[in-house]
Motif scaffolding. Structure first.
Motif, PDB file in Angstrom:
ATOM      1  N   LEU A 161      -4.931  13.824  13.403  1.00 57.10           N
ATOM      2  CA  LEU A 161      -5.058  12.417  13.879  1.00 57.10           C
ATOM      3  C   LEU A 161      -5.126  11.821  12.955  1.00 57.10           C
ATOM      4  O   LEU A 161      -4.756   9.942  13.990  1.00 57.10           O
ATOM      5  CB  LEU A 161      -5.857  13.108  14.806  1.00 57.10           C
ATOM      6  N   PHE A 162      -6.171  11.446  12.533  1.00 54.44           N
ATOM      7  CA  PHE A 162      -6.685  10.712  11.556  1.00 54.44           C
ATOM      8  C   PHE A 162      -5.331   9.548  10.783  1.00 54.44           C
ATOM      9  O   PHE A 162      -5.349   8.602  10.757  1.00 54.44           O
ATOM     10  CB  PHE A 162      -7.593  11.055  10.584  1.00 54.44           C
ATOM     11  N   ALA A 163      -4.959  10.276  10.501  1.00 52.13           N
ATOM     12  CA  ALA A 163      -3.128   9.517   9.688  1.00 52.13           C
ATOM     13  C   ALA A 163      -2.909   9.095  10.943  1.00 52.13           C
ATOM     14  O   ALA A 163      -1.717   7.748  10.309  1.00 52.13           O
ATOM     15  CB  ALA A 163      -2.235  11.187   9.076  1.00 52.13           C
ATOM     16  N   TYR A 176       1.236  -1.462   0.194  1.00 56.12           N
ATOM     17  CA  TYR A 176      -0.011   0.032   0.273  1.00 56.12           C
ATOM     18  C   TYR A 176       1.369   1.269   0.141  1.00 56.12           C
ATOM     19  O   TYR A 176       1.961   0.868   0.377  1.00 56.12           O
ATOM     20  CB  TYR A 176      -0.843  -0.287   1.499  1.00 56.12           C
ATOM     21  N   SER A 177       0.002   2.223  -0.487  1.00 57.93           N
ATOM     22  CA  SER A 177       0.543   3.581  -0.252  1.00 57.93           C
ATOM     23  C   SER A 177      -0.172   4.574   0.132  1.00 57.93           C
ATOM     24  O   SER A 177      -0.553   3.956   0.345  1.00 57.93           O
ATOM     25  CB  SER A 177       1.454   3.479  -2.035  1.00 57.93           C
ATOM     26  N   TYR A 178       0.285   5.784   0.928  1.00 52.63           N
ATOM     27  CA  TYR A 178      -0.465   6.954   1.764  1.00 52.63           C
ATOM     28  C   TYR A 178       0.824   7.647   1.708  1.00 52.63           C
ATOM     29  O   TYR A 178       1.850   8.034   1.808  1.00 52.63           O
ATOM     30  CB  TYR A 178      -0.738   6.670   2.226  1.00 52.63           C
ATOM     31  N   SER A 179       0.254   8.813   1.509  1.00 53.30           N
ATOM     32  CA  SER A 179       0.934  10.034   2.004  1.00 53.30           C
ATOM     33  C   SER A 179       0.889  10.946   3.630  1.00 53.30           C
ATOM     34  O   SER A 179      -0.127  11.091   4.036  1.00 53.30           O
ATOM     35  CB  SER A 179      -0.071  11.172   1.224  1.00 53.30           C
ATOM     36  N   MET A 180       1.453  10.963   4.013  1.00 56.00           N
ATOM     37  CA  MET A 180       1.819  11.688   5.412  1.00 56.00           C
ATOM     38  C   MET A 180       1.708  12.798   4.989  1.00 56.00           C
ATOM     39  O   MET A 180       2.838  14.182   4.672  1.00 56.00           O
ATOM     40  CB  MET A 180       3.039  11.233   5.598  1.00 56.00           C
ATOM     41  N   ALA A 187     -11.337   2.612   9.986  1.00 56.01           N
ATOM     42  CA  ALA A 187     -12.469   2.652  10.905  1.00 56.01           C
ATOM     43  C   ALA A 187     -12.093   2.984  12.571  1.00 56.01           C
ATOM     44  O   ALA A 187     -12.591   3.965  12.876  1.00 56.01           O
ATOM     45  CB  ALA A 187     -13.146   1.420  11.306  1.00 56.01           C
ATOM     46  N   TYR A 188     -11.428   1.822  12.829  1.00 56.18           N
ATOM     47  CA  TYR A 188     -10.256   2.269  15.099  1.00 56.18           C
ATOM     48  C   TYR A 188      -9.865   3.598  14.549  1.00 56.18           C
ATOM     49  O   TYR A 188      -9.539   4.541  15.329  1.00 56.18           O
ATOM     50  CB  TYR A 188     -10.064   1.397  15.415  1.00 56.18           C
ATOM     51  N   GLY A 189      -9.089   3.685  13.492  1.00 55.64           N
ATOM     52  CA  GLY A 189      -7.808   5.325  13.594  1.00 55.64           C
ATOM     53  C   GLY A 189      -9.493   6.428  13.081  1.00 55.64           C
ATOM     54  O   GLY A 189      -8.978   7.880  14.002  1.00 55.64           O
ATOM     55  N   ARG A 190     -10.327   6.375  12.619  1.00 55.20           N
ATOM     56  CA  ARG A 190     -11.435   7.301  13.228  1.00 55.20           C
ATOM     57  C   ARG A 190     -12.112   7.921  14.581  1.00 55.20           C
ATOM     58  O   ARG A 190     -11.911   9.224  14.609  1.00 55.20           O
ATOM     59  CB  ARG A 190     -12.279   6.936  11.996  1.00 55.20           C
ATOM     60  N   LEU A 191     -12.022   6.598  14.725  1.00 54.81           N
ATOM     61  CA  LEU A 191     -12.855   6.494  16.591  1.00 54.81           C
ATOM     62  C   LEU A 191     -11.446   7.446  17.231  1.00 54.81           C
ATOM     63  O   LEU A 191     -11.159   8.249  18.020  1.00 54.81           O
ATOM     64  CB  LEU A 191     -13.158   4.941  16.668  1.00 54.81           C
ATOM     65  N   ALA A 192      -9.897   7.079  17.163  1.00 51.57           N
ATOM     66  CA  ALA A 192      -9.403   7.114  17.964  1.00 51.57           C
ATOM     67  C   ALA A 192      -8.886   9.076  17.607  1.00 51.57           C
ATOM     68  O   ALA A 192      -8.930   9.857  18.100  1.00 51.57           O
ATOM     69  CB  ALA A 192      -7.667   6.920  17.271  1.00 51.57           C
ATOM     70  N   ALA A 193      -9.175   9.372  16.360  1.00 54.41           N
ATOM     71  CA  ALA A 193      -8.605  10.759  15.867  1.00 54.41           C
ATOM     72  C   ALA A 193      -9.611  11.433  16.580  1.00 54.41           C
ATOM     73  O   ALA A 193      -9.641  12.735  17.252  1.00 54.41           O
ATOM     74  CB  ALA A 193      -9.006  10.874  14.368  1.00 54.41           C
ATOM     75  N   TRP A 194     -10.624  10.636  16.592  1.00 54.94           N
ATOM     76  CA  TRP A 194     -11.700  11.579  17.057  1.00 54.94           C
ATOM     77  C   TRP A 194     -11.751  11.802  19.241  1.00 54.94           C
ATOM     78  O   TRP A 194     -12.408  12.726  19.210  1.00 54.94           O
ATOM     79  CB  TRP A 194     -13.785  10.743  17.221  1.00 54.94           C
TER      80      TRP A 194
END
Length: 376
Positions: free
Chosen positions: A287-289, A184-188, A304-311
């Motif tokens: 926070l989400f990243a 996978y790839s993503y931007s930081m 999903a859990y990244g969304r929860l932790a960011a909130w």
């Protein structure tokens, strides 16, 4: 093919490379035999998924098989991926987080509704799938099958049940990884350290403050970056300060150096700290990243859990009341004054994972700070 699968299961612990096994799976799927891929993964899980600590050969092959099925388009591949996930989840209770992210990234929601039919998927996988789809802008309440489950009251006890079933304004359009069978790839959106705002020098007469950090609040503030410390080499500093008198938002940058923060020790005069105002949307994005994609040596908690932790971090940084719904947290966050900061200090690793956030409450008498750093 049953004999070939048994042969692979028997020989797996002695392999010095699993590339041939992965290539065999690739060829089988290319021929349309997704069932073989799922059968192989299920057999390997039965032999090595529990009680052995998971030999590296098993982990490598299973990851490839899961990615292969989950990221290859086609309803049949979804069905076989769900079969493999159901078997592998018994040995790895966190597998659903990764699997849901893979599936949601590569298949239309109408195909993924299969996971909500009968007993084809666990409640954990379903919960993760719902919010992975939400993150991708899917109206889950409009998809038959998914809607019935997502809007039913029986799963609200689940940790993810607190999250709204549609993206809020503060979430915008989240940056999400791109997946394939090979990775996978993503931007930081953070690090390495660089000047993002105005250089700051501590005020001559800082206002009176009292630290009120509790263990519970510090843990909540650091929810989004907890995985950096638990699974990588990360450091976290999460603190809260109460001001005797309301503080003008413009004075936050000059107050930060006077708080005795560990992350700012050793900052050079005039050039060691830079601070810039930022909207809560930017804070949520950072926070989400951090939560979803992880730090230097881990993969985070996925969407999903990244969304929860960011909130959770956003709520504690803004000082929202415990138990507030997401709508109230967003309202509170938008009433705060937010700042991002960067520091050229020994505490920050300045590699690729550095975060500095500060939030001044609506009454201007509470300042919460989160700093995090990680390195490989």
């Amino acid at each position: 093919m049953a004999d070939r699968i048994q042969e692979i299961v028997t020989q797996l612990p002695g392999l010095t490379s699993v590339s041939d096994v992965c290539k065999l799976a690739d060829r089988s799927l290319a021929r349309g035999d997704a069932a073989f891929v799922a059968d192989l993964g299920t057999a390997l899980t039965g032999a090595y998924g529990a009680g052995t600590g998971g030999i590296w050969q098993y982990r490598s092959v299973l990851e490839h098989l899961l990615r292969l099925l989950a990221t290859t388009p086609g309803y049949g591949n979804v069905a076989q991926a769900l079969r493999l996930i159901s078997a592998a989840e018994i040995a790895d209770r966190n597998l659903g987080r990764c699997a849901a992210s893979l599936l949601a990234s590569s298949h239309p929601a109408e195909e993924l509704a299969l996971a909500f039919d009968g007993k084809k998927a666990s409640e954990e996988l379903r919960a993760c799938l719902v919010h992975e789809l939400v993150l991708r802008g899917v109206g889950v309440t409009e998809i038959p099958g998914i809607a019935r489950w997502a809007t039913s009251p029986h799963w609200r006890h689940h940790r993810l049940g607190w999250l709204p079933l549609a993206l809020s304004d503060v979430e915008g359009q989240p940056d999400l990884p791109s997946y394939s069978a090979d990775g996978y790839s993503y931007s930081m959106p953070y690090g390495p350290w660089e000047d993002r705002g105005e250089a700051v020098v501590a005020g001559v007469h800082p206002p009176s403050v009292e630290e009120t950090t509790t263990e519970t609040v510090a843990k909540g503030i650091g929810s989004a970056v907890a995985n950096w410390a638990e699974e990588s080499n990360g450091l976290i500093e999460a603190r809260v300060f109460e001001l005797v008198e309301p503080l003008e938002a413009e004075r936050v940058p000059s107050l930060l150096p006077a708080l005795g923060l560990q992350c700012l020790k050793g900052a050079r005069e005039e050039t060691g700290l830079s601070v810039a105002a930022c909207p809560p949307d930017e804070a949520w994005r950072l926070l989400f990243a951090a939560a979803s994609t992880g730090g230097a040596y881990n993969s985070g908690t996925y969407g999903a859990y990244g969304r929860l932790a960011a909130w959770q971090s956003l709520a504690q940084l803004s000082g929202a009341a415990e138990g507030d719904p997401a709508e109230a947290v967003e309202t509170r966050a938008r009433a705060c004054a937010w700042y991002c900061f960067s520091a050229d200090t020994p505490w920050f690793e300045q590699v690729a994972w550095d975060i500095g956030l500060a939030a001044l409450s609506p009454d201007r008498r509470r300042l919460a700070v989160l700093a995090a750093t990680d390195t490989d």
